[in-house]
Design a protein around this motif. Structure first.
Motif, PDB file in Angstrom:
ATOM      1  N   LEU A 168      56.780 -73.043 -10.307  1.00 16.79           N
ATOM      2  CA  LEU A 168      55.479 -72.549 -10.732  1.00 16.79           C
ATOM      3  C   LEU A 168      54.632 -72.126  -9.541  1.00 16.79           C
ATOM      4  O   LEU A 168      55.022 -72.259  -8.392  1.00 16.79           O
ATOM      5  CB  LEU A 168      54.739 -73.584 -11.581  1.00 16.79           C
ATOM      6  CG  LEU A 168      54.513 -74.968 -10.971  1.00 16.79           C
ATOM      7  CD1 LEU A 168      53.263 -75.021 -10.130  1.00 16.79           C
ATOM      8  CD2 LEU A 168      54.422 -75.978 -12.093  1.00 16.79           C
ATOM      9  N   GLN A 169      53.471 -71.623  -9.864  1.00 13.59           N
ATOM     10  CA  GLN A 169      52.507 -71.204  -8.851  1.00 13.59           C
ATOM     11  C   GLN A 169      51.164 -71.795  -9.265  1.00 13.59           C
ATOM     12  O   GLN A 169      50.792 -71.726 -10.439  1.00 13.59           O
ATOM     13  CB  GLN A 169      52.436 -69.684  -8.828  1.00 13.59           C
ATOM     14  CG  GLN A 169      51.714 -69.082  -7.662  1.00 13.59           C
ATOM     15  CD  GLN A 169      51.941 -67.571  -7.645  1.00 13.59           C
ATOM     16  OE1 GLN A 169      51.653 -66.892  -8.618  1.00 13.59           O
ATOM     17  NE2 GLN A 169      52.466 -67.073  -6.555  1.00 13.59           N
ATOM     18  N   THR A 170      50.458 -72.424  -8.325  1.00 11.18           N
ATOM     19  CA  THR A 170      49.123 -72.927  -8.637  1.00 11.18           C
ATOM     20  C   THR A 170      48.088 -72.000  -8.025  1.00 11.18           C
ATOM     21  O   THR A 170      48.263 -71.477  -6.926  1.00 11.18           O
ATOM     22  CB  THR A 170      48.896 -74.357  -8.112  1.00 11.18           C
ATOM     23  OG1 THR A 170      49.016 -74.369  -6.694  1.00 11.18           O
ATOM     24  CG2 THR A 170      49.876 -75.335  -8.726  1.00 11.18           C
ATOM     25  N   VAL A 171      47.011 -71.792  -8.766  1.00 12.29           N
ATOM     26  CA  VAL A 171      45.897 -70.968  -8.314  1.00 12.29           C
ATOM     27  C   VAL A 171      44.663 -71.860  -8.416  1.00 12.29           C
ATOM     28  O   VAL A 171      44.268 -72.247  -9.516  1.00 12.29           O
ATOM     29  CB  VAL A 171      45.724 -69.709  -9.186  1.00 12.29           C
ATOM     30  CG1 VAL A 171      44.545 -68.876  -8.703  1.00 12.29           C
ATOM     31  CG2 VAL A 171      47.007 -68.886  -9.194  1.00 12.29           C
ATOM     32  N   THR A 172      44.080 -72.216  -7.281  1.00 12.81           N
ATOM     33  CA  THR A 172      42.898 -73.064  -7.250  1.00 12.81           C
ATOM     34  C   THR A 172      41.700 -72.210  -6.864  1.00 12.81           C
ATOM     35  O   THR A 172      41.721 -71.542  -5.830  1.00 12.81           O
ATOM     36  CB  THR A 172      43.075 -74.216  -6.235  1.00 12.81           C
ATOM     37  OG1 THR A 172      44.268 -74.934  -6.560  1.00 12.81           O
ATOM     38  CG2 THR A 172      41.883 -75.156  -6.257  1.00 12.81           C
TER      39      THR A 172
ATOM     40  N   MET B 274      49.529 -71.318  -4.243  1.00  7.64           N
ATOM     41  CA  MET B 274      50.714 -71.989  -3.732  1.00  7.64           C
ATOM     42  C   MET B 274      51.866 -71.673  -4.671  1.00  7.64           C
ATOM     43  O   MET B 274      51.768 -71.890  -5.883  1.00  7.64           O
ATOM     44  CB  MET B 274      50.496 -73.504  -3.672  1.00  7.64           C
ATOM     45  CG  MET B 274      51.730 -74.255  -3.177  1.00  7.64           C
ATOM     46  SD  MET B 274      51.560 -76.044  -3.336  1.00  7.64           S
ATOM     47  CE  MET B 274      51.791 -76.247  -5.100  1.00  7.64           C
ATOM     48  N   THR B 275      52.952 -71.166  -4.124  1.00  5.66           N
ATOM     49  CA  THR B 275      54.155 -70.868  -4.897  1.00  5.66           C
ATOM     50  C   THR B 275      55.173 -71.956  -4.608  1.00  5.66           C
ATOM     51  O   THR B 275      55.602 -72.113  -3.465  1.00  5.66           O
ATOM     52  CB  THR B 275      54.721 -69.482  -4.519  1.00  5.66           C
ATOM     53  OG1 THR B 275      53.698 -68.507  -4.728  1.00  5.66           O
ATOM     54  CG2 THR B 275      55.942 -69.141  -5.345  1.00  5.66           C
ATOM     55  N   SER B 276      55.563 -72.699  -5.639  1.00 10.18           N
ATOM     56  CA  SER B 276      56.485 -73.814  -5.409  1.00 10.18           C
ATOM     57  C   SER B 276      57.934 -73.353  -5.335  1.00 10.18           C
ATOM     58  O   SER B 276      58.725 -73.955  -4.620  1.00 10.18           O
ATOM     59  CB  SER B 276      56.325 -74.872  -6.494  1.00 10.18           C
ATOM     60  OG  SER B 276      56.715 -74.354  -7.741  1.00 10.18           O
ATOM     61  N   GLY B 277      58.280 -72.300  -6.089  1.00  7.03           N
ATOM     62  CA  GLY B 277      59.674 -71.859  -6.066  1.00  7.03           C
ATOM     63  C   GLY B 277      60.605 -73.021  -6.334  1.00  7.03           C
ATOM     64  O   GLY B 277      60.394 -73.802  -7.256  1.00  7.03           O
ATOM     65  N   HIS B 278      61.630 -73.205  -5.462  1.00  5.42           N
ATOM     66  CA  HIS B 278      62.613 -74.272  -5.679  1.00  5.42           C
ATOM     67  C   HIS B 278      62.084 -75.654  -5.330  1.00  5.42           C
ATOM     68  O   HIS B 278      62.724 -76.645  -5.611  1.00  5.42           O
ATOM     69  CB  HIS B 278      63.914 -73.991  -4.925  1.00  5.42           C
ATOM     70  CG  HIS B 278      63.736 -73.846  -3.449  1.00  5.42           C
ATOM     71  ND1 HIS B 278      63.511 -74.905  -2.616  1.00  5.42           N
ATOM     72  CD2 HIS B 278      63.720 -72.746  -2.668  1.00  5.42           C
ATOM     73  CE1 HIS B 278      63.381 -74.472  -1.374  1.00  5.42           C
ATOM     74  NE2 HIS B 278      63.498 -73.157  -1.383  1.00  5.42           N
ATOM     75  N   GLY B 279      60.890 -75.732  -4.718  1.00  9.84           N
ATOM     76  CA  GLY B 279      60.294 -77.050  -4.494  1.00  9.84           C
ATOM     77  C   GLY B 279      59.339 -77.109  -3.323  1.00  9.84           C
ATOM     78  O   GLY B 279      59.596 -76.528  -2.265  1.00  9.84           O
ATOM     79  N   ILE B 280      58.227 -77.794  -3.538  1.00  8.05           N
ATOM     80  CA  ILE B 280      57.226 -78.021  -2.496  1.00  8.05           C
ATOM     81  C   ILE B 280      56.462 -79.283  -2.893  1.00  8.05           C
ATOM     82  O   ILE B 280      56.400 -79.629  -4.074  1.00  8.05           O
ATOM     83  CB  ILE B 280      56.260 -76.809  -2.382  1.00  8.05           C
ATOM     84  CG1 ILE B 280      55.441 -76.872  -1.094  1.00  8.05           C
ATOM     85  CG2 ILE B 280      55.364 -76.698  -3.602  1.00  8.05           C
ATOM     86  CD1 ILE B 280      54.677 -75.586  -0.789  1.00  8.05           C
TER      87      ILE B 280
ATOM     88  N   ALA C  44      63.635 -70.266  -8.594  1.00  3.39           N
ATOM     89  CA  ALA C  44      64.482 -70.897  -7.589  1.00  3.39           C
ATOM     90  C   ALA C  44      64.299 -70.268  -6.218  1.00  3.39           C
ATOM     91  O   ALA C  44      65.070 -70.523  -5.297  1.00  3.39           O
ATOM     92  CB  ALA C  44      65.938 -70.832  -8.016  1.00  3.39           C
ATOM     93  N   GLY C  45      63.274 -69.463  -6.065  1.00  3.60           N
ATOM     94  CA  GLY C  45      63.026 -68.788  -4.787  1.00  3.60           C
ATOM     95  C   GLY C  45      62.385 -69.710  -3.773  1.00  3.60           C
ATOM     96  O   GLY C  45      62.197 -70.903  -3.996  1.00  3.60           O
ATOM     97  N   ALA C  46      62.010 -69.126  -2.654  1.00 10.70           N
ATOM     98  CA  ALA C  46      61.401 -69.891  -1.568  1.00 10.70           C
ATOM     99  C   ALA C  46      59.976 -70.291  -1.916  1.00 10.70           C
ATOM    100  O   ALA C  46      59.259 -69.568  -2.620  1.00 10.70           O
ATOM    101  CB  ALA C  46      61.399 -69.060  -0.292  1.00 10.70           C
ATOM    102  N   ALA C  47      59.580 -71.442  -1.413  1.00  9.25           N
ATOM    103  CA  ALA C  47      58.200 -71.893  -1.556  1.00  9.25           C
ATOM    104  C   ALA C  47      57.318 -71.150  -0.559  1.00  9.25           C
ATOM    105  O   ALA C  47      57.775 -70.725   0.490  1.00  9.25           O
ATOM    106  CB  ALA C  47      58.127 -73.398  -1.316  1.00  9.25           C
TER     107      ALA C  47
END
Length: 151
Positions: free
Chosen positions: A81-85, A112-118, A147-150
């Motif tokens: 997912l992606q968070t927008v604050t 913040m783009t989590s992609g495969h994990g952050i 599954a992309g890059a964070a």
């Protein structure tokens, strides 16, 4: 144009029907976030999991945090997912497992783009403004980006 006024027909995309604004209002419920912050969560709900790509919608404040630490959300993981604050009042320091340390101030967006994990944390600095108010929206990433890059 007043907020309650419907959108003029010439600005609506072709084929989009007029929607009664009352029919799309979702009641929020309070959810504790970290130690000192409560958000009003509009999405997801039992009857409505998503609106378009938005899978979470949280509103916090306005809260008087003059005598409290402000926002204190310890490190936690996200994937897909992606968070927008969007901060209206206060200050938050976003830190993540990529080594980013980004202050968020009123009027600014943090994406913040989590992609495969952050993993990330959200904390107010020790010397912070007396009010905290903002919105955090979560975007469900499309399959190729999940599954992309964070970032």
């Amino acid at each position: 144009m007043e907020r309650a006024e419907s959108m003029p027909a010439q600005t609506r995309p072709p084929g989009v029907a007029t929607v009664d604004p009352g029919s799309v209002l979702l009641p929020g419920h309070d959810v504790p976030l970290g130690r000192y912050t409560t958000v009003r969560r509009l999405l997801p709900q039992r009857t409505r999991r998503m609106v378009g790509a938005w899978c979470f919608v949280d509103h916090f404040g306005p809260d008087d945090v003059a005598q409290r630490p402000g926002m204190e959300v310890p490190p936690h993981p996200h994937t897909g997912l992606q968070t927008v604050t969007w901060l209206l009042d206060g200050e938050i320091l976003h830190r993540d497992s990529l080594g980013n340390a980004q202050p968020i101030r009123p009027g600014q967006l943090n994406v913040m783009t989590s992609g495969h994990g952050i993993a990330h944390s959200e904390r107010s600095p020790a010397a912070h403004p007396p009010l905290m108010h903002g919105v955090q929206l979560w975007v469900a990433l499309p399959d190729p980006a999940r599954a992309g890059a964070a970032a």
